[in-house]
Structure formats: C-alpha cells, structure tokens
Write a protein that holds these residues in place. Structure first.
Motif, PDB file in Angstrom:
ATOM      1  N   ALA A 166       0.816  -1.208   0.000  1.00 32.44           N
ATOM      2  CA  ALA A 166       0.000   0.000   0.000  1.00 32.44           C
ATOM      3  C   ALA A 166       0.854   1.265   0.000  1.00 32.44           C
ATOM      4  O   ALA A 166       0.572   2.230  -0.703  1.00 32.44           O
ATOM      5  CB  ALA A 166      -0.928   0.004   1.218  1.00 32.44           C
ATOM      6  N   THR A 167       1.901   1.291   0.807  1.00 33.82           N
ATOM      7  CA  THR A 167       2.729   2.496   0.935  1.00 33.82           C
ATOM      8  C   THR A 167       4.180   2.097   1.068  1.00 33.82           C
ATOM      9  O   THR A 167       4.518   0.918   1.147  1.00 33.82           O
ATOM     10  CB  THR A 167       2.340   3.316   2.178  1.00 33.82           C
ATOM     11  N   GLY A 168       5.041   3.106   1.138  1.00 35.72           N
ATOM     12  CA  GLY A 168       6.458   2.853   1.335  1.00 35.72           C
ATOM     13  C   GLY A 168       6.903   3.047   2.768  1.00 35.72           C
ATOM     14  O   GLY A 168       8.099   3.200   3.031  1.00 35.72           O
ATOM     15  N   TRP A 169       5.952   3.070   3.723  1.00 38.90           N
ATOM     16  CA  TRP A 169       6.337   3.232   5.123  1.00 38.90           C
ATOM     17  C   TRP A 169       7.136   2.016   5.583  1.00 38.90           C
ATOM     18  O   TRP A 169       6.779   0.884   5.316  1.00 38.90           O
ATOM     19  CB  TRP A 169       5.106   3.401   6.014  1.00 38.90           C
ATOM     20  N   THR A 170       8.226   2.268   6.289  1.00 34.89           N
ATOM     21  CA  THR A 170       9.106   1.186   6.720  1.00 34.89           C
ATOM     22  C   THR A 170       8.765   0.670   8.115  1.00 34.89           C
ATOM     23  O   THR A 170       9.183  -0.427   8.481  1.00 34.89           O
ATOM     24  CB  THR A 170      10.567   1.651   6.755  1.00 34.89           C
ATOM     25  N   GLY A 171       8.057   1.470   8.908  1.00 33.93           N
ATOM     26  CA  GLY A 171       7.816   1.093  10.298  1.00 33.93           C
ATOM     27  C   GLY A 171       8.942   1.501  11.224  1.00 33.93           C
ATOM     28  O   GLY A 171       8.905   1.214  12.420  1.00 33.93           O
ATOM     29  N   ASP A 172       9.958   2.192  10.684  1.00 38.73           N
ATOM     30  CA  ASP A 172      11.090   2.639  11.491  1.00 38.73           C
ATOM     31  C   ASP A 172      10.999   4.125  11.777  1.00 38.73           C
ATOM     32  O   ASP A 172      10.496   4.910  10.959  1.00 38.73           O
ATOM     33  CB  ASP A 172      12.410   2.359  10.768  1.00 38.73           C
ATOM     34  N   GLN A 173      11.514   4.504  12.932  1.00 39.21           N
ATOM     35  CA  GLN A 173      11.682   5.915  13.257  1.00 39.21           C
ATOM     36  C   GLN A 173      13.057   6.357  12.757  1.00 39.21           C
ATOM     37  O   GLN A 173      14.041   5.633  12.906  1.00 39.21           O
ATOM     38  CB  GLN A 173      11.578   6.139  14.758  1.00 39.21           C
ATOM     39  N   ALA A 174      13.126   7.550  12.175  1.00 39.71           N
ATOM     40  CA  ALA A 174      14.396   8.010  11.609  1.00 39.71           C
ATOM     41  C   ALA A 174      14.433   9.529  11.549  1.00 39.71           C
ATOM     42  O   ALA A 174      13.399  10.197  11.586  1.00 39.71           O
ATOM     43  CB  ALA A 174      14.601   7.419  10.214  1.00 39.71           C
ATOM     44  N   VAL A 175      15.656  10.035  11.438  1.00 42.49           N
ATOM     45  CA  VAL A 175      15.902  11.468  11.257  1.00 42.49           C
ATOM     46  C   VAL A 175      16.816  11.621  10.052  1.00 42.49           C
ATOM     47  O   VAL A 175      17.812  10.901   9.932  1.00 42.49           O
ATOM     48  CB  VAL A 175      16.581  12.083  12.503  1.00 42.49           C
ATOM     49  N   GLN A 176      16.453  12.556   9.148  1.00 39.74           N
ATOM     50  CA  GLN A 176      17.350  12.868   8.046  1.00 39.74           C
ATOM     51  C   GLN A 176      18.007  14.210   8.326  1.00 39.74           C
ATOM     52  O   GLN A 176      17.341  15.221   8.519  1.00 39.74           O
ATOM     53  CB  GLN A 176      16.612  12.911   6.709  1.00 39.74           C
TER      54      GLN A 176
END
Length: 424
Positions: A300-310
């Motif tokens: 459905a989407t490209g969400w990874t389920g991970d929290q991250a900071v760019q």
C-alpha cells in the motif's frame, strides 16, 4: 534480460568451479516447468544455491524453505508453490526446458520477512529489483576475493551476499549454519564476510581470544546489515582487524537497500522522507507485494515502520522500530535505545530488551543478556547511562538468544516466553 547472475561466474562455490556451477544450474533448470513457483528445501546449502540458480534460469520464483519458521504450513499456504524440491535428492525427469526464461520484471525470489517479530510474510521480488540493489550497494569485489556466507540461504541477507559475490565473479564459501568458531576458521581464507551485528560481535570475541587466529584472519571487508552497528562494536573491529573495512547497510526484505554507510555517514541510495519521525521510501528496488494464499497483495505504501531522522547533509539516522516500545508505569521506553547502551558493557555479546507483564505497572523492562557480562557491571552501567524508567527491573542471562535464520534475535519468541513464563 539475463538471469540474476548476468553471466557465467568465473569462480564457483565449495568444490565447484564457476563453469561447473553454471552447468549444474542448467541441469536443474531443464527439470523445472518454466515460470513456476518452487519451494526449495534441503540441508546442503551448496545444493540449494544450485537449485535456486537453476530455477531462476527457468524463470521460476523460489522460496527457500526454513524448517525453523514459526508456522511453516502457513508460509507454504501463502506461497502456494507449484513444485516442491528437495535439493538433497537426485534430480528428477529432464523436461527439456529451454533457458533462460523471463526478463527484468520476472519474479525470481519469494523471500520472507525475518520472523523476528512474528510469523514470516511471503514477498514477491523481481530480478530487476535485486540487480539494481547490487549496484546500489556500491561494493566492488575482485576475482581474488573469497566471500564468506556464514548462515542459511533462507535468510535474504545471506542470499543477497551470495548472489552479489557470484554476480561479481568472486569465489564463495558457504556455511550451512552460523557458528562463530567455524566462521573464524573460514576467515583464514575469506576476504569478505556478510553478517549481522550480533554475529560480528561473536566473531570478534573468538578472534580477540585467539591471537593466532586473529593474525591469520584474511578479512579485508565486513558487510553488515540487519540492525545498527554500535560504536563500541565498530571500535572492537578496528582494534582487532585494523586493515579491515566496515560497510554497513540499512534495508528490509520489502524495500531491499535503503541506505549504505561507506564511511561515517549512512547515506540513502533511494528517495527517502522522514515525516513525523517515521521513515517513508520511494524506490525501484522494492518488492512487488505480499503473497496471501497464492495471490499478490500490492504494497500500500512505502512506510518502513522505522523511526528516523534525516540530517541537513542528507545522511540518515535510524532510531529503531516504531513499535519497539515498552509501556511501563505510564512511560514509553524505546527498547532498542536501552539495548544500545547495554551492549557497551564488557562481556555482552548481544541483548534484547522486552516486556514482562506485571499486574501493577503493566510491564517490567526486562533485559535478556547473551554473554558473560557480570550482573554488577550491567546494573552499574544502567544506573550511570539510563533514565530511571529505562533501567531494566528484571535481568536474565542466557547462553544464546533465540534467533531467526538471519541471526537476528527472535523478538516474538522472546516476548512470548516472557509472557508465558517459559524458559528462554
């Protein structure tokens, strides 16, 4: 479009030369219905690799069966293979299948999610997605390289390393199962190894204790995936093997490679976006979808389920799974952040922080520690480095954590046993 190897490898695996490996794969391909789904079982990893390569030549999509999956029957029900192959058994009837079959969009692999947090899901991957992933990794191997794959090819991490090596024309050494001592012995000749951080820690523990084995180690490159490499672990590698380079990558079975670290920064190799702290990916390396009872369910989407900071320089900092939190005393504790701190203690090979149900607090923060760290050292380090709410209230020592086929801690198994009171 040629199959995943692209060309006949110059080097082989085990006792086989490159031409012998390619010939063996063609013999397998002639015995498979073109375009079928194939489930490959067996105990000989070299034979399973040959069957996988043969299936790819025939345009087949292969599931590499792991007998340790929590629910093997359910996985097979989702994959719905047309053919079941035992790689240890003699070859079947020659069907005369002409090869190669298919193109870049052809499914060649039916990987599964790791199973670290529940029953593995079956995915569908195209040839093109992995061929582009080889380029995205950005690792140039030489014909003189021998690449060590120290675990089951049922893990997509290890299969990726094996196919990348053959694609680059390098030699290959397979271990049927993970063993730190066997990996250290194999590293007398291997120049490159693919593994996860927990395995790197265990390998270094062997080398640190055996100066002769450490002096004989031929590794020039460690390629690490599966989870974040702690600074303490990276320092141990640099101290034990100062001439060995570390390459770390972040990705998943669904998205393939997302970011790669060749120096100090983890840099995205696809389009990423950190929205509200959650990471989203747009990538041509991604899978086509999940298989449920044989039918493709598109992602459905490209969400990874991970929290991250760019960060402003484009580099990515992955903070961990969004769901890896423990609710204790009305506070939410990030399990992976606590684990990272506890791995700094001497003697800790690996650690999983999970919840033990508690009638008053909801859950107790529980540390399950693999290794020989002293309890007093663990508690003192937790007091010095962690907020009072983050400090484990229950400590368990184990000889070895339950693990998935890729070497990751089997978090779902650990959580279930803590909840039920079963021994770890």
């Amino acid at each position: 479009m040629l199959p995943i190897l692209g060309r006949e490898p110059t080097s082989g695996v085990g006792e086989l030369t490159g031409p012998e490996l390619a010939s063996a794969a063609r013999r397998v391909a002639r015995r498979l219905p073109p375009g079928a789904r194939v489930a490959i079982s067996g105990t000989d990893e070299t034979a399973r690799l040959i069957h996988f390569l043969g299936a790819d030549l025939a345009g087949c999509a292969s599931l590499l069966v792991d007998p340790d999956w929590p629910d093997l029957d359910a996985v097979l029900d989702d994959a719905r293979p047309d053919v079941l192959v035992d790689a240890d058994a003699p070859l079947g009837e020659d069907l005369g299948t002409a090869v190669p079959v298919g193109d870049e969009s052809t499914w060649f692999y039916l990987p599964t999610t790791s199973g670290s947090t529940g029953r593995p899901k079956v995915l569908a991957r195209s040839r093109g997605s992995w061929l582009r992933s080889f380029t995205a990794l950005g690792v140039a191997l030489e014909a003189r390289d021998r690449v060590l794959i120290p675990g089951s090819l049922s893990s997509s991490l290890f299969l990726f390393g094996a196919l990348h090596a053959l694609h680059c024309g390098a030699d290959l050494r397979l271990l049927d199962r993970w063993s730190a001592s066997r990996a250290a012995e194999a590293a007398r000749e291997a120049t490159v190894v693919h593994l996860v951080p927990a395995q790197l820690s265990a390998l270094l523990a062997v080398l640190e204790q055996d100066p002769l084995l450490r002096a004989d180690c031929a590794l020039r490159l460690v390629i690490c995936g599966g989870s974040k490499v702690d600074p303490v672990l990276e320092h141990r590698l640099a101290k034990a093997l100062p001439d060995c380079r570390l390459i770390e990558y972040y990705g998943s079975a669904e998205q393939s490679l997302i970011a790669v670290r060749h120096d100090e920064r983890l840099m995205p190799v696809v389009d990423v976006e950190a929205t509200g702290g959650l990471l989203r990916v747009r990538s041509d390396l991604a899978f086509d979808g999940y298989l449920e009872r044989g039918e493709l369910v598109p992602a459905a989407t490209g969400w990874t389920g991970d929290q991250a900071v760019q960060h402003p320089d484009g580099s990515l900092e992955v903070l961990g799974r969004a769901g890896a939190v423990i609710d204790t005393g009305a506070r939410l504790i990030a399990a992976e952040a606590v684990e990272s701190v506890l791995r700094e203690v001497d003697g800790v090979l690996d650690v999983v922080v999970a919840a033990t149900p508690h009638p008053r607090f909801g859950s107790l923060v529980t540390a399950v520690v693999e290794g020989e760290a002293r309890s007093a050292d663990l508690r003192a380090h937790a007091r010095a480095r962690l907020h009072p709410a983050e400090r484990p209230r229950r400590w368990l020592a184990v000889d070895a954590l339950p693990r998935t086929s890729s070497g990751k801690p089997a978090r779902a198994v650990i959580a279930e046993r803590l909840s039920s009171g079963e021994p770890l």
